[in-house]
Motif scaffolding. Structure first.
Motif, mmCIF file in Angstrom:
data_model
loop_
_atom_site.group_PDB
_atom_site.id
_atom_site.type_symbol
_atom_site.label_atom_id
_atom_site.label_comp_id
_atom_site.label_asym_id
_atom_site.label_seq_id
_atom_site.Cartn_x
_atom_site.Cartn_y
_atom_site.Cartn_z
ATOM 1 N N LYS A 1 -0.629 0.569 1.086
ATOM 2 C CA LYS A 1 -1.538 1.268 0.176
ATOM 3 C C LYS A 1 -2.881 1.415 0.882
ATOM 4 N N GLU A 2 -3.286 2.649 1.065
ATOM 5 C CA GLU A 2 -4.567 2.894 1.751
ATOM 6 C C GLU A 2 -5.686 2.309 0.894
ATOM 7 N N ILE A 3 -6.605 1.578 1.522
ATOM 8 C CA ILE A 3 -7.517 0.765 0.721
ATOM 9 C C ILE A 3 -8.615 1.561 0.012
ATOM 10 N N LEU A 4 -8.950 2.750 0.471
ATOM 11 C CA LEU A 4 -9.973 3.523 -0.231
ATOM 12 C C LEU A 4 -9.373 4.495 -1.237
ATOM 13 N N SER A 5 -8.305 5.188 -0.841
ATOM 14 C CA SER A 5 -7.725 6.211 -1.717
ATOM 15 C C SER A 5 -6.626 5.654 -2.618
ATOM 16 N N SER A 6 -6.136 4.429 -2.309
ATOM 17 C CA SER A 6 -4.989 3.821 -3.008
ATOM 18 C C SER A 6 -3.703 4.615 -2.827
ATOM 19 N N GLU A 7 -3.718 5.565 -1.906
ATOM 20 C CA GLU A 7 -2.497 6.322 -1.632
ATOM 21 C C GLU A 7 -1.427 5.371 -1.091
ATOM 22 N N GLU A 8 -0.200 5.509 -1.637
ATOM 23 C CA GLU A 8 0.888 4.640 -1.192
ATOM 24 C C GLU A 8 1.763 5.375 -0.191
ATOM 25 N N LEU A 9 2.161 4.686 0.853
ATOM 26 C CA LEU A 9 3.019 5.315 1.847
ATOM 27 C C LEU A 9 3.925 4.299 2.520
ATOM 28 N N ASP A 10 5.056 4.773 2.981
ATOM 29 C CA ASP A 10 6.020 3.958 3.710
ATOM 30 C C ASP A 10 5.932 4.329 5.176
ATOM 31 N N VAL A 11 5.718 3.343 6.020
ATOM 32 C CA VAL A 11 5.525 3.603 7.444
ATOM 33 C C VAL A 11 6.561 2.834 8.248
ATOM 34 N N PHE A 12 7.181 3.528 9.183
ATOM 35 C CA PHE A 12 8.151 2.895 10.070
ATOM 36 C C PHE A 12 7.414 2.200 11.202
ATOM 37 N N GLU A 13 7.654 0.903 11.394
ATOM 38 C CA GLU A 13 7.045 0.176 12.507
ATOM 39 C C GLU A 13 8.159 -0.614 13.191
ATOM 40 N N PRO A 14 8.436 -0.291 14.485
ATOM 41 C CA PRO A 14 9.548 -0.956 15.167
ATOM 42 C C PRO A 14 9.459 -2.478 15.122
ATOM 43 N N ALA A 15 8.253 -3.030 15.139
ATOM 44 C CA ALA A 15 8.082 -4.480 15.126
ATOM 45 C C ALA A 15 8.092 -5.050 13.708
ATOM 46 N N GLY A 16 8.394 -4.232 12.705
ATOM 47 C CA GLY A 16 8.378 -4.718 11.332
ATOM 48 C C GLY A 16 6.980 -5.166 10.932
ATOM 49 N N HIS A 17 6.890 -6.152 10.053
ATOM 50 C CA HIS A 17 5.560 -6.589 9.619
ATOM 51 C C HIS A 17 5.012 -7.689 10.517
ATOM 52 N N GLY A 18 5.773 -8.079 11.568
ATOM 53 C CA GLY A 18 5.275 -9.109 12.472
ATOM 54 C C GLY A 18 4.939 -10.366 11.707
ATOM 55 N N ASN A 19 3.740 -10.891 11.933
ATOM 56 C CA ASN A 19 3.325 -12.111 11.240
ATOM 57 C C ASN A 19 2.483 -11.815 10.009
ATOM 58 N N ALA A 20 2.257 -10.558 9.719
ATOM 59 C CA ALA A 20 1.313 -10.223 8.659
ATOM 60 C C ALA A 20 1.898 -10.540 7.288
ATOM 61 N N PRO A 21 1.233 -11.439 6.513
ATOM 62 C CA PRO A 21 1.736 -11.722 5.173
ATOM 63 C C PRO A 21 1.420 -10.579 4.196
ATOM 64 N N ILE A 22 2.154 -10.546 3.093
ATOM 65 C CA ILE A 22 1.871 -9.576 2.037
ATOM 66 C C ILE A 22 0.400 -9.729 1.623
ATOM 67 N N GLY A 23 -0.259 -8.616 1.398
ATOM 68 C CA GLY A 23 -1.667 -8.660 1.023
ATOM 69 C C GLY A 23 -2.596 -8.488 2.212
ATOM 70 N N SER A 24 -2.042 -8.553 3.431
ATOM 71 C CA SER A 24 -2.871 -8.320 4.623
ATOM 72 C C SER A 24 -3.336 -6.875 4.644
ATOM 73 N N TRP A 25 -4.412 -6.660 5.372
ATOM 74 C CA TRP A 25 -4.841 -5.293 5.635
ATOM 75 C C TRP A 25 -4.350 -4.933 7.037
ATOM 76 N N ILE A 26 -3.542 -3.888 7.089
ATOM 77 C CA ILE A 26 -3.013 -3.414 8.368
ATOM 78 C C ILE A 26 -3.956 -2.333 8.875
ATOM 79 N N LEU A 27 -4.414 -2.481 10.106
ATOM 80 C CA LEU A 27 -5.338 -1.498 10.677
ATOM 81 C C LEU A 27 -4.573 -0.611 11.654
ATOM 82 N N GLY A 28 -4.589 0.671 11.406
ATOM 83 C CA GLY A 28 -3.883 1.556 12.327
ATOM 84 C C GLY A 28 -4.006 3.013 11.924
#
Ligand SMILES: [Zn+2]
Length: 289
Positions: free
Chosen positions: A149-176
């Motif tokens: 969920k984009e933090i300013l617009s709240s737009e929800e999106l599904d993104v393919f990432e080959p490494a999955g979520h790595g170590n990032a717990p739910i609630g993290s902010w993903i920068l990319g």
């Protein structure tokens, strides 16, 4: 989905052999998807080389100082780790404003259009239109698909990432930077993340900066997304972690500082097709930036 053998009955239930039913269409679809992935990989490399070559290369020092909040500068550029190089150049190519007022990626399009095939050309147009590097709350995941969920617009999106979520717990902010490739969304470079307990006053800082900004949310983010990086660097420092790999006593540089220019910077390799080479979810990833 497991594909049937050539002479097995087709999965569609027609009763025909696979090779006489859906196989030709499936192969064509695979070729099409492969063409997009190849175009995407080649275009990434071309963009990175373009940014890392004259005349833009001379702007990299100043840009790095800003992006990295002085942790890197012209002199220490070669000390960036590979993932740091990727993230920094991603930002430089797409979000940095040149003295002319355009972005490097726009200049690349003007000067290189004729060197691109149709697929590369279409991708480039889509990438130029895509939003800036931003922060996305990780709301869930399904193997290599991240629900964000984009933090300013709240737009929800599904993104393919080959490494999955790595170590990032739910609630993290993903920068990319999220870019379309064929029928799915990907990150241009390996994303970083800020864990939930380190988000702290970042929303307030963004709010504060946005209150005096005139323009769209996307414009705001393009101009101010270095705040996300600076916050992550501060949090790392506060927690006693090296904010950049250059300051990590355990860091072994991936090569020597004086290696050839284009060896210095490499964007991640070929994107994988869904289901291919699924990495273990425990795959390590540098914390935060
Ligand atoms: Zn069929």
């Amino acid at each position: 989905m497991d594909k049937p053998g050539r002479n097995d009955p087709c999965y569609c239930g027609s009763g025909k052999k696979y090779k006489q039913c859906h196989m030709p269409a499936d192969l064509a679809a695979e070729r099409e998807q492969r063409a997009w992935l190849d175009a995407s990989r080649e275009l990434r490399l071309m963009l990175v080389e373009y940014a890392d070559d004259e005349p833009l290369a001379e702007l990299l020092g100043e840009a790095a100082t800003r992006y990295w909040d002085n942790y890197y500068s012209a002199d220490t550029l070669p000390l960036m780790s590979q993932s740091e190089s990727e993230r920094f150049l991603d930002w430089f190519i797409f979000d940095y404003t040149l003295p002319s007022g355009s972005r490097p990626v726009e200049d690349f399009r003007s000067t290189n259009r004729s060197n691109l095939n149709t697929t590369q050309s279409r991708l480039l147009d889509q990438w130029i239109e895509a939003g800036p590097m931003s922060a996305y709350e990780l709301t869930g995941y399904d193997r290599q698909i991240l629900h964000l969920k984009e933090i300013l617009s709240s737009e929800e999106l599904d993104v393919f990432e080959p490494a999955g979520h790595g170590n990032a717990p739910i609630g993290s902010w993903i920068l990319g930077r999220v870019i379309p490739v064929d029928d799915r969304l990907e990150f241009f470079a390996l994303p970083a993340y800020i864990p939930p307990e380190e988000i702290g006053d970042l929303p307030a800082r963004l709010d504060n900066a946005q209150s005096t900004f005139e323009g769209t949310t996307a414009d705001f983010m393009r101009r101010h997304n270095v705040l996300l990086v600076h916050h992550a660097l501060e949090q790392a420092k506060k927690a006693g972690r090296p904010p950049v790999s250059r300051l990590d006593p355990h860091h072994t540089p991936e090569g020597v500082p004086h290696r050839a220019r284009h060896d210095r910077v490499r964007i991640k390799g070929p994107a994988t097709l869904p289901g291919e080479n699924v990495p273990p979810m425990t795959q390590t990833r540098r914390k935060a930036i």
